[in-house]
Structures are given as structure tokens and as C-alpha cells.
Motif scaffolding. Structure first.
Motif, short mmCIF file in Angstrom:
data_model
loop_
_atom_site.label_atom_id
_atom_site.label_comp_id
_atom_site.label_asym_id
_atom_site.label_seq_id
_atom_site.Cartn_x
_atom_site.Cartn_y
_atom_site.Cartn_z
N LEU A 237 49.06 46.60 43.83
CA LEU A 237 47.67 46.76 43.39
C LEU A 237 47.22 45.58 42.53
CD1 LEU A 237 47.56 50.58 42.53
CD2 LEU A 237 46.50 49.42 44.48
N SER A 238 48.14 45.07 41.70
CA SER A 238 47.79 43.91 40.87
C SER A 238 47.50 42.69 41.74
CB SER A 238 48.95 43.62 39.91
OG SER A 238 48.69 42.43 39.18
N LEU A 239 48.34 42.46 42.76
CA LEU A 239 48.10 41.32 43.65
C LEU A 239 46.83 41.51 44.46
CD1 LEU A 239 51.76 40.69 44.92
CD2 LEU A 239 50.45 39.34 43.26
N MET A 240 46.54 42.74 44.88
CA MET A 240 45.30 43.00 45.61
C MET A 240 44.08 42.74 44.72
SD MET A 240 46.38 46.44 47.73
CE MET A 240 44.75 46.66 48.44
N GLY A 241 44.20 43.14 43.47
CA GLY A 241 43.10 42.87 42.54
C GLY A 241 42.90 41.38 42.32
N GLN A 242 44.02 40.64 42.27
CA GLN A 242 43.93 39.19 42.09
C GLN A 242 43.21 38.54 43.27
OE1 GLN A 242 47.74 37.36 41.49
NE2 GLN A 242 46.96 35.30 41.82
N GLN A 243 43.56 38.95 44.49
CA GLN A 243 42.89 38.38 45.67
C GLN A 243 41.43 38.81 45.74
OE1 GLN A 243 44.28 36.13 47.60
NE2 GLN A 243 46.15 36.27 46.38
N THR A 244 41.14 40.02 45.31
CA THR A 244 39.75 40.48 45.30
C THR A 244 38.92 39.66 44.32
OG1 THR A 244 40.46 42.73 45.86
CG2 THR A 244 38.25 42.47 44.94
N ARG A 245 39.48 39.42 43.14
CA ARG A 245 38.75 38.60 42.16
C ARG A 245 38.55 37.18 42.67
NH1 ARG A 245 42.08 41.71 38.80
NH2 ARG A 245 43.68 40.06 38.73
#
Length: 445
Positions: A237-245
Motif C-alpha cells: 500500500l505504501s508503494l502504491m501510494g508513492q506511485q499515485t502521488r
């Protein structure tokens, strides 16, 4: 009439000599001959005028030759006026073609140059006067052009390299008249560059968005198909949030560029305190650094010799744009400077009244061959490192647009291993001392 008058006079003279009939004949013949000689002389005078330059007026005569001469002169003068009017119209028409941004060239049935304007001469490397009546294929030998000229009518132009090989020319050939041709030339270098830039832009945007989307799609598939522990799920989830940002930052920068290119220039009478702009940039930079760098902000006013004088200045322009421009410079310096490095922001009002915002860092520096292209969209010196630091490749392009829209410029100086310095220069017309409220109220009253 000459015969009658001459006969009468001859008859009177002949009666005195006893030969009236012979006198009549001789009188008629002499007077008719005299009239013929006079008439011939008058005709010869008119003919001499007609065969001359016709600059002088027609000989003033009476009778038939006088009337004929007057009518001929009137017709000639009318023809001269009509010719002068047509010559003036032709001159105006050719002047209009000369003013055209496109080149125009006329060829006869033997492909010889009849006329060309100066633009066409510059495009094709011709002399508009010396090369008249020369075959165009002897002067312009590009195979594509020769094949196009001999290939018959076509609605599509042909493109050939420009004279110096640093651009592209478009040549359209149109037949007219009896085997004649009209050539229209156009320099399409800027258009070709714009098309190439647009293609590169679309390709770059697609690439930049495809990468995080691929990562997100992989993580979604992983979470949907594999059982994950709580730690693994939080990491995904942290990596997905990073790519989303990252995608949000990219879209935001693209929207900012679109707004900068499509909106009117910032007003020159909307003033904002420079200190408010500096405080906002300072806060963002310290939040991004999170204590990993040594940050320093200096405010100077060389015009008045004050160390902190720049804090009392105002800027004219768009606050959001200016904050975005200065913020991109400072944030880039923080991103690309290793931990423990120094980032210095120096805001200085120069003696000529212009404002100089200089951002210096102790990062790795930039090689000289990269400096001219740094403000291009998506241009990166090190693509992988830029993505690791969260950059979109659009920051310096935004800064350049902000500077140009406010009448300023962006200057870049860097040396490998010794850091970089980015200077945003704003003109003196957009800088003034801060006006206090009591003074403003007094001035308005």
C-alpha cells in the motif's frame, strides 16, 4: 474645289488670250497639283510625328489631317493612361506578393524563371534579378523537387532540405496558362520542430504515466491473488501510494504548464509582499528536507545597502505562479543535494532595481552539455535518479515559463562535483518597496 476654282481662274485668263478652254484645263491642273502638294506635305508632317517618339503634341492642322491627328493623339493618350494604370496595378500586385511570408516563383513553358519574389530567392538560394530566364532545375537540383516538378499536377507539396541544411522547405507546384508553373515555397522548419516536440511530449507523457500504472496494476494483482501478511500489505500500500502521488504530481505539473501557456500575462499592478512568498517557499523546503540539509535564506537590498532590505519589497505578478517558480528551484535543490549538503537561497535587489533570486546547492552538479536543454519538458540528466527523488521532469520548464511571463529570465550555472546555481531574475518594473497601510491610506485620501 481646286479644279473648279482653278478652271474658273484659267478660263478668265484664257479669254484674254483667246483660248478659254485651254486656260480652264491649265488652271484646274495647276491648282489641283498645288492642293495635292500641300495635302501631301500635311500628311507627311503627321506621318513624321507618328513615326517619332510621340512625346510632343500632334501638329496643329486644319482639315482632314488635323482632325485625324487630333483623334489619333487622343486615342494614344488614352492608351497610355490605361497602360499606366495597368502598370500601377501590376506593381501593387507584385508588391503584395513581395510582402507575402511565402515564396512565389513563376516558370514559363521551358521551366525558366520568369519572376520570383525575394522570399523565394532566399529559400532556394537564387538571385531575383540575375537568375531570370535560367532553368529552375539547373539551380535547384534536389532530386525530390525535380521529380515532383516533372511528375504532373499534385495537390501535395514536396519537402526538401533548406539551402544551409538546417531546416525544411515545402514547395507546392501549380500549373497554369500554356505549360507555365507557379511555385509556392514555405519554410516549415518551425512547424516540423513543433510537430516533433509534440510527438516527443506525447511519448514522454505516455512513458511517465505508464510506469506508475504498471506498478499499480502489478500491486493490485498481487493483492488480489496472493495472501499477504499485514507487513507485506502495508508495504504494498505504501508503494502504491508513492506511485499515485507521482502520477498526481505529474498531472499537476502538466496542468500548471497548460495554464501558463494559455492564460494572459500576469498583471503588473497586483502587488504581493516578497516576505510572504519567501516564507511559503522556506516552509515547503524545510518540510521536504526534514532536517537532512543545511538551509539558509538571505534577504539583501543592494540598492539601499540593507542586509535584510529585501524583506520589505513587493512583487507585481501572479502569486501562485511566482511561488511555483521559486518553489520548484528550491525543491529541486533539496531533492538533488545529498544528505548533509547545503542549500542557499539568496534574494537580492540589485542596484538597477531588478530582483535576483539565487538558489545554490552543493549537489553533484551538471555537465556543460546538458545545460542548454535543462528547461525542456521531461529532459533529465539522470532519468532514474530523477524518478527516485520524485521529480517529474517539468519543474525547470515551469520556472522558465513563469520567468518569461513576468518579463524575467532564468540563468543556470553548474559544474560537475561543485554544485549548481539557478538564478531567477525579475525586472525592476515588477519590484517596489513595501507600502505601509498608513501611507497607503494617506495617499488615497
Amino acid at each position: 474645289m481646286a479644279a473648279v476654282v482653278g478652271g474658273a481662274l484659267g478660263h478668265l485668263c484664257g479669254e484674254r488670250l483667246g483660248m478659254p478652254q485651254l486656260g480652264s484645263l491649265l488652271g484646274s491642273g495647276v491648282l489641283v497639283a498645288l492642293a495635292a502638294v500641300v495635302d501631301s506635305l500635311r500628311g507627311a508632317q503627321l506621318l513624321g510625328w507618328l513615326t517619332g517618339e510621340l512625346d510632343d503634341g500632334c501638329p496643329r492642322q486644319n482639315g482632314f489631317w488635323g482632325e485625324a491627328g487630333a483623334r489619333i493623339e487622343r486615342a494614344l493618350r488614352q492608351r497610355e493612361k490605361a497602360t499606366a494604370r495597368e502598370r500601377e496595378r501590376l506593381s501593387q500586385f507584385l508588391s503584395g506578393i513581395e510582402a507575402s511570408p511565402n515564396g512565389v516563383l513563376l516558370l514559363d513553358a521551358r521551366e525558366q524563371i520568369e519572376w520570383c519574389n525575394q522570399v523565394a530567392a532566399e529559400h532556394l538560394g537564387l538571385d531575383a534579378q540575375r537568375d531570370l530566364q535560367q532553368r529552375i532545375t539547373n539551380l535547384v537540383r534536389a532530386p525530390a523537387f525535380v521529380a515532383h516538378l516533372h511528375g504532373g499536377p499534385s495537390d501535395q507539396p514536396v519537402q526538401i532540405p533548406s539551402l544551409h541544411g538546417r531546416g525544411q522547405l515545402s514547395i507546392l507546384v501549380r500549373p497554369y496558362g500554356d505549360g507555365q508553373h507557379l511555385l509556392i515555397t514555405q519554410d516549415v522548419t518551425a512547424r516540423e520542430r513543433a510537430d516533433a516536440t509534440r510527438r516527443d511530449f506525447v511519448a514522454n507523457v505516455s512513458h511517465e504515466i505508464r510506469t506508475p500504472l504498471t506498478v499499480l496494476a502489478g500491486f493490485v494483482e498481487t493483492m488480489a491473488t496472493l495472501p499477504l501478511s499485514e507487513v507485506e500489505r502495508q508495504r504494498v500500500l505504501s508503494l502504491m501510494g508513492q506511485q499515485t502521488r507521482r502520477m498526481q504530481a505529474l498531472v499537476g505539473d502538466l496542468l500548471t504548464l497548460t495554464r501558463l501557456e494559455g492564460s494572459p500575462r500576469p498583471p503588473s499592478d497586483a502587488w504581493l509582499p516578497l516576505q510572504r512568498l519567501g516564507d511559503a517557499v522556506d516552509t515547503d523546503a524545510r518540510s521536504l528536507s526534514n532536517g537532512r540539509h543545511q538551509l539558509s535564506f538571505h534577504w539583501e537590498d543592494e540598492a539601499n545597502g540593507e542586509a535584510d532590505g529585501a524583506k520589505g519589497l513587493q512583487l507585481a505578478g501572479n502569486e501562485v505562479e511566482l511561488q511555483s517558480g521559486v518553489g520548484n528551484l528550491v525543491n529541486n535543490a533539496v531533492r538533488y543535494t545529498p544528505d548533509g549538503g547545503t542549500v542557499s537561497v539568496r534574494c537580492c535587489r540589485r542596484p538597477d532595481g531588478a530582483l535576483e533570486i539565487r538558489v545554490s546547492d552543493t549537489g553533484p552538479g551538471i555537465a556543460p552539455e546538458h545545460l542548454p536543454r535543462l528547461t525542456e519538458r521531461f529532459y533529465r540528466v539522470d532519468g532514474s535518479r530523477s524518478r527516485d527523488t520524485g521529480g517529474t521532469g517539468l519543474g525547470l520548464s515551469i520556472v522558465k515559463h513563469v520567468a518569461q511571463r513576468h518579463g524575467g529570465e532564468l540563468r543556470i550555472a553548474s559544474e560537475l562535483g561543485r554544485g549548481s546555481t539557478f538564478t531567477l531574475l525579475l525586472p525592476a518594473s515588477r519590484v517596489r518597496p513595501l507600502v505601509s497601510q498608513p501611507q497607503a491610506a494617506t495617499a488615497s485620501s
